[in-house]
Enzyme design. Sequence first.
Site, short mmCIF file in Angstrom:
data_model
loop_
_atom_site.label_atom_id
_atom_site.label_comp_id
_atom_site.label_asym_id
_atom_site.label_seq_id
_atom_site.Cartn_x
_atom_site.Cartn_y
_atom_site.Cartn_z
N ARG A 35 -9.91 0.85 3.98
CA ARG A 35 -9.42 2.01 4.72
C ARG A 35 -10.52 3.04 4.93
O ARG A 35 -10.60 3.68 5.99
CB ARG A 35 -8.23 2.63 3.98
N LYS A 81 -7.96 8.78 6.89
CA LYS A 81 -7.83 9.78 5.82
C LYS A 81 -8.95 10.81 5.89
O LYS A 81 -9.74 11.00 4.96
CB LYS A 81 -7.80 9.07 4.46
N GLU A 112 5.48 11.12 9.15
CA GLU A 112 5.33 11.09 7.70
C GLU A 112 5.47 12.48 7.12
O GLU A 112 5.50 13.48 7.84
CB GLU A 112 4.00 10.46 7.28
#
Length: 414
Positions: free
Chosen positions: A158, A260, A296
């Site tokens: 990620r 992220k 989210e």
Amino acid sequence: MENCAVFAGLHPIPPNQLLGPSRSALKLLPPFFTEKTHLFSLPLKLQKQSHFALRTTSNNNGTTSRVASPTSNVTTELADIDWDNLGFGFMSTDYMYVMKCSQGENFTKGELQRFGNIELSPSAGILNYGQGLFEGLKAYRKHDGKILLFRPEENALRLRMGAERMCMPSPTVEQFVEAVKVTVLANKRWIPPPGKGSLYIRPLLMGSGAVLGLAPAPEYTFLIYVSPVGNYFKEGLAPINLIVETDMHRATPGGTGGVKTIGNYAAVLKAQSAAKAKGYSDVLYLDSVHKRYLEEVSSCNVFLVKGNVITTPAIKGTILPGITRKSILDVALSQGFQVEERSVSVDELLDADEVFCTGTAVVVSPVGSITYQGKRVTYGADGVGRVAQQLYSALTSLQMGISEDKMDWIVELK
């Protein structure tokens, strides 16, 4: 990078070095404060089981206690802190891992440094243009003294995906996992005893080089620090109360919501602060186009339960692909649930049997109520649904080494 090596027998370690997982010695920079240190070596084996050099330290972090390992006559040290009242907050530890490279080059050599402040130019890319990413994962201590990591290669993958989006070089998967192992073992005395919490691991990747015009930074720093944290919920699972945000949005199509990057989190602070001031736990965001589909919570993925079907919003570039999210889907499938990844409307949310969130910190967080346009919907008698409880127990038992790892997700350090 060559595979992790297996060391047979004892090997002396120079006083300013620790051995890394691939035979190379990791240089330790001078400490930021004076301490009394005694260093001795143990065999190192870093694939599924690992040993590391242990330290006896007396400094302003407190004294060190030493406990015997059940599997050997080696003593393992634990920091002298109140493990029974360990909160979920930052606590400084012994070491951090640092690796640097220039733009257009590859990361090649990392080192452990004493934990402390870092020096950055006021013109660093991370400070001026937000060119930075972070990750989060945990290490757990078992009763037999072994240390467990949960799917660290997923965090590495990620990070690499995010680095490509943010125009940054990134460590290889092997470099990332090795750096995590080295950092955890160097800070082994800060890993809570079994059942008392975990060692939270925070990798950072940032544009540390000075840049004035809008452009990728000329230099990059990969850094890992750790902190012991208690269980997120002191008394088991506790329901949270969410409010659906209709005006502000966490991410937009084509943006960076799916990686992220640090800016994603600063952007949610205003709505989150306003929600908490009204007594809510956090904010649930809708899509920015139709304003009716779930995305989210500020730092968690969201799930709905209806009958035997577990549904979560599909990953389409605006939602972070959570590793706990991915793991919960696989665990749910293995337990006979039907799982769906698709667009989920707010109307479905209000009609669900059960709602829960997932993330590294909370693992699974049951939702007790949702408030949308002034209407409050509650779930269950106490807010903790049967499915959330079942999945939480299954995943945490796996992470802590209580249940058998049939998924091959656990990396074991001894």
